[in-house]
Design an enzyme around this catalytic site. Structure first.
Site, PDB file in Angstrom:
ATOM      1  N   LYS A  66       0.848  -1.202   0.000  1.00  0.00           N
ATOM      2  CA  LYS A  66       0.000   0.000   0.000  1.00  0.00           C
ATOM      3  C   LYS A  66       0.881   1.248   0.000  1.00  0.00           C
ATOM      4  CE  LYS A  66      -3.992   1.901   2.585  1.00  0.00           C
ATOM      5  NZ  LYS A  66      -4.881   1.692   3.749  1.00  0.00           N
ATOM      6  N   SER A 117      -9.883   1.709   2.651  1.00  0.00           N
ATOM      7  CA  SER A 117      -9.004   2.476   1.795  1.00  0.00           C
ATOM      8  C   SER A 117      -7.947   1.654   1.054  1.00  0.00           C
ATOM      9  CB  SER A 117      -8.277   3.533   2.627  1.00  0.00           C
ATOM     10  OG  SER A 117      -7.443   2.949   3.593  1.00  0.00           O
ATOM     11  N   SER A 175     -10.107  -0.706   6.768  1.00  0.00           N
ATOM     12  CA  SER A 175      -9.467  -0.577   5.446  1.00  0.00           C
ATOM     13  C   SER A 175      -8.753  -1.810   4.918  1.00  0.00           C
ATOM     14  CB  SER A 175      -8.482   0.580   5.462  1.00  0.00           C
ATOM     15  OG  SER A 175      -9.180   1.772   5.294  1.00  0.00           O
TER      16      SER A 175
HETATM   17  N1  GLN Z   1     -13.383   3.727   5.861  1.00  0.00           N
HETATM   18  C1  GLN Z   1     -12.858   4.155   7.113  1.00  0.00           C
HETATM   19  C2  GLN Z   1     -12.558   5.632   7.074  1.00  0.00           C
HETATM   20  O1  GLN Z   1     -12.813   6.232   6.083  1.00  0.00           O
HETATM   21  C3  GLN Z   1     -11.643   3.367   7.471  1.00  0.00           C
HETATM   22  C4  GLN Z   1     -10.403   3.842   6.848  1.00  0.00           C
HETATM   23  C5  GLN Z   1      -9.214   3.022   7.237  1.00  0.00           C
HETATM   24  O2  GLN Z   1      -9.329   1.977   7.863  1.00  0.00           O
HETATM   25  N2  GLN Z   1      -8.044   3.547   6.917  1.00  0.00           N
HETATM   26  O3  GLN Z   1     -12.115   6.199   8.015  1.00  0.00           O
END
Ligand code: GLN
Length: 474
Positions: A79, A154, A178
């Protein structure tokens, strides 16, 4: 069978038997990336030269010893918020468009020592804020199972890379879902480890009390192989813990499973609910003991998360001021430093990042701190206590990962609240610091539905053992 279909242990056997070389395997992946990345856009950057060099080095190891690590020669995707020395690391943000990582993250050091091959860096929602990878400044990733749909986020790029067989496995980060939600959307396995088990040195911080790095893989066994190699105490991350993974015997007949009634609520997609309930039935038939449990504070999880998370974001994003980090070349010399900061940040940050900074600055400000931030922290304690109580009775908890199937690109991006709702089943686990894994539970048409296996702190072995068994059953 293609080389890119193989799992880690199959590849390892292939290497031992000299059926193919690490270079053959890396080239097979590079070829697929070349062919498919334009459409899927899982990778923001690809390193063919470095990857081929690492593969050749892996071949030297393979040819010189019988006992080489399982990850030797394994092509991995990373990532793009995890640093690889000398390579760009953008967090999918314009503000870091030209940022070159000055050192390796600890997880990269660890995987390098095993002889892993780094194929490239994967797409994400900017600074890991989002649930669809549409918040990337460089364009969205598409779900390999259905290219009209999002891969989740994400870490959507990492999930799509594994699902589309553009990488054998991948690393992502999970702050509120994410890793698990994109794993669920793309039909692969994704694990968010217990808070503190994996060093975050060299991970760009999103919300520091929630962030964890974890693996994506084709199956549970592969996820376990990667997980085992990235855990452990790191003097460079004071939140890391002295932890070593130890396996144990497992019999599904001794497994006690809790099903929290608060996770099967109105608004959950009927098809998702059906797949999860059928999966639970099969698991029960195989001999596990299932009981309904209650996690009464679940309904406050999302609200608490969306106060704590942006609060921490607002502090972590302060370093991107255009001077220390995030020099944007288009910015002309401003008359004073403050306006230089402002225009760097205005031009460099996307809409969602700006929204969270504003939310976080508000919830931390004098007068609102007690009403929002402090209260959310108290709710966080209650949520953790709910889990503690439940885990006195059961070994693992099963829930859906997402209330919906993978949605279409563009469907939710204009409505932040709707997007935040996708995280309803994942954020509480981060608030409580627990480990949880998403495994494919079944399909609806060509789309995949993920089952979330939540474990006790530091009890990944039960998650893996159960996950492996469930994988055979589902
Ligand atoms: N979808 C969640 C957010 O927008 C989680 C994001 C993540 O785990 N980095 O905060």
């Amino acid at each position: 069978m293609e080389l890119t279909d193989l799992t880690i242990s199959q590849i390892h056997k292939g290497f031992i038997g000299k059926d193919f070389s690490a270079l053959d395997l890396t080239d097979a992946y590079l070829k697929r990336i070349e062919k498919l990345n334009k459409k899927i856009f899982a990778f923001l950057s690809v390193f063919p030269n470095e990857a081929r060099l690492q593969a050749k080095r892996a071949d030297e190891t393979i040819n010189s010893t019988k006992n080489f690590p399982l990850l030797t020669g394994i092509p991995i995707a990373i990532k793009d918020n995890i640093l690889i020395e000398g390579q760009k690391c953008t967090s999918a943000s314009k503000i870091l468009e030209n940022y070159i990582a000055p050192y390796n993250a600890t997880v990269i050091e660890k995987l390098s020592r095993q002889g892993a091959v780094f194929l490239g860096k994967t797409n994400l929602d900017e600074f890991a804020m989002g649930s669809s990878t549409e918040n990337s400044a460089f364009g969205p990733t598409r779900n390999p199972l259905d290219e009209e749909r999002v891969p989740g986020g994400s870490s959507g790029g990492s999930a799509a890379a594994v699902a589309g067989e553009l990488a054998c496995c991948a690393l992502g980060s999970d702050t509120g879902g994410s890793i698990r939600q994109p794993a669920s959307f793309c039909g692969v396995v994704g694990l968010k480890p217990t808070y503190g088990e994996v060093s975050r040195y060299g991970l760009m911080a999103t919300a520091s009390s929630l962030d964890q790095i974890g693996p994506f893989a084709k199956n549970v066994e592969d996820a376990k192989i990667v997980f085992k190699e990235i855990v452990g105490k790191d003097p460079l991350d004071s939140t890391s813990i002295d932890y070593k993974f130890i396996d144990s015997d497992f019999d599904i007949k001794n497994l006690k499973i809790g099903i929290p009634k608060e996770y099967f609520i109105k608004g959950i997609d009927k098809d998702v609910e059906k797949v999860i309930k059928e999966a639970i039935n099969k698991i029960e038939k195989a001999g596990a003991k299932i009981e309904e449990i209650s996690l009464p504070n679940t309904e406050y999880g999302l609200a608490a998360y969306y106060i704590i998370m942006p609060s921490e974001v607002s502090a972590n994003m302060a370093r991107y001021d255009g001077i220390r980090f995030g020099r944007t070349p288009e910015i002309k010399k401003e008359s004073d430093l403050f306006s230089y900061y402002l225009s760097s940040r205005e031009q460099g940050f996307g809409e969602e990042v700006r929204r969270r900074i504003m939310l976080g600055v508000y919830t931390l400000s004098a007068g609102y701190y007690d009403a929002y931030y402090l209260k959310a922290q108290k709710v966080r304690t209650l949520i953790r206590e709910d889990f503690n109580k439940a885990f006195k009775k059961v070994d693992i908890i099963l829930t859906p990962v997402s209330p919906t199937l993978p949605f279409k690109l563009g469907e939710k991006i204009k409505d932040p609240l709707e997007m935040y709702l996708s995280d309803i089943f994942t954020v509480s686990i981060n608030l409580a610091g627990l480990p949880a894994m998403s495994i494919p539970a079944g399909q609806v048409g060509k789309l995949s539905v993920g089952l979330q296996i939540i474990g006790k702190p530091f009890d990944e072995k039960t998650i893996f053992n159960a996950g492996q068994k469930f994988q055979e059953l589902l």
